[in-house]
Each structure stands twice: as C-alpha cells, then as structure tokens.
Design a protein around this motif. Structure first.
Motif, PDB file in Angstrom:
ATOM      1  N   VAL A 135       0.867  -1.181   0.000  1.00 24.57           N
ATOM      2  CA  VAL A 135       0.000   0.000   0.000  1.00 24.57           C
ATOM      3  C   VAL A 135       0.900   1.226   0.000  1.00 24.57           C
ATOM      4  O   VAL A 135       1.962   1.227   0.627  1.00 24.57           O
ATOM      5  CB  VAL A 135      -0.962   0.006   1.209  1.00 24.57           C
TER       6      VAL A 135
ATOM      7  N   PRO B  26       0.104  -3.560   4.229  1.00 21.03           N
ATOM      8  CA  PRO B  26      -1.143  -3.152   4.870  1.00 21.03           C
ATOM      9  C   PRO B  26      -1.181  -3.623   6.326  1.00 21.03           C
ATOM     10  O   PRO B  26      -0.559  -4.623   6.677  1.00 21.03           O
ATOM     11  CB  PRO B  26      -2.217  -3.850   4.028  1.00 21.03           C
TER      12      PRO B  26
ATOM     13  N   GLU C 252      -9.008  -2.701   5.305  1.00 17.31           N
ATOM     14  CA  GLU C 252      -8.207  -1.984   4.314  1.00 17.31           C
ATOM     15  C   GLU C 252      -8.282  -2.573   2.916  1.00 17.31           C
ATOM     16  O   GLU C 252      -8.194  -1.838   1.928  1.00 17.31           O
ATOM     17  CB  GLU C 252      -6.736  -1.928   4.754  1.00 17.31           C
TER      18      GLU C 252
END
Length: 131
Positions: free
Chosen positions: A18, A34, A55
């Motif tokens: 991410v 993440p 997420e």
C-alpha cells in the motif's frame, strides 16, 4: 507502546503493498505492507484479520499466517512495535478500501522491492527471505 501488525500477502512472487498517502502524519508518501494498530483486547492475529478486511476487503486464514519479524521504533509514549506477518491464504480480491490512508495499492515483484521508497529499510530483505 503502540503495537502495530502488518501483513504480507504474497502471490506469484509478488507482494501486495500500500502507498501511504502524502497527507499522512506518520511515514507519508512511502510504500508499506497493509495493517494497523492492535486494539485493546485483540490478539495480533485478530487485529491482522480485522485490518486486512477493513483496508483490503479480504478475509485471511489465520492458521496460514506466520510471523516474519518485528521492528521497534521511537521511545517512551511514541514507541511502536511492528509485527510483520506472512499471510499464505486468504479469500477475496484485494481492493483499496481505505483511500484516506492509502492513495494506491500494487502487487510488486519481490525482486523489485529494493528500488521502492519503503517505510522500513529492512522490509525488502524480510520479504525476500520468504521461501
């Protein structure tokens, strides 16, 4: 001390990363795994499962997860302990369900990690140690 869990989803010699939004207070504009903070009463695996769902929209198979390593940063009330987990099995297709936290997600070939601005300098070596 803040306890944070992160998860390495690995598929076809690539890991899902991410990109932390440039507006984030901590570690802005860097690539990371993440994850997030462990809440009161949660185990690390419970927090990891919750964070991966919040997420990315995936459900991890907790029994398939194994600890890769740990980092410690800061001191006093700003101290952070980061637990890094390898997630071998999950269901669902990862999507960015936290655009306020991450402005991008990407599958990155493990061999290409060294060229990215990563939150933790040892992250590439740690993920590269996976079988």
């Amino acid at each position: 001390m803040h306890v944070v869990v992160t998860g390495a989803l690995v598929e076809d010699s690539a890991v899902l990363l991410v990109h932390r939004s440039p507006t984030r207070r901590a570690y802005p504009d860097l690539w990371d795994l993440p994850g997030g903070h462990v809440e009161a009463g949660e185990s690390e695996l419970q927090a990891l499962a919750r964070e991966m769902h919040e997420e990315l929209g995936v459900h991890i198979v907790a029994e398939s997860s194994s600890r890769l390593g740990d980092w410690h940063a800061g001191s006093g009330e700003n101290a952070v302990h980061v637990a890094v987990w390898h997630i071998a099995d999950w269901t669902g297709s990862p999507t960015n369900r936290a655009p306020d936290e991450h402005d991008d997600i990407a599958w990155v070939r493990i061999n290409d990690l060294d060229g990215l601005p990563l939150v933790h300098g040892d992250l590439a070596a740690l993920i590269g140690s996976l079988p």
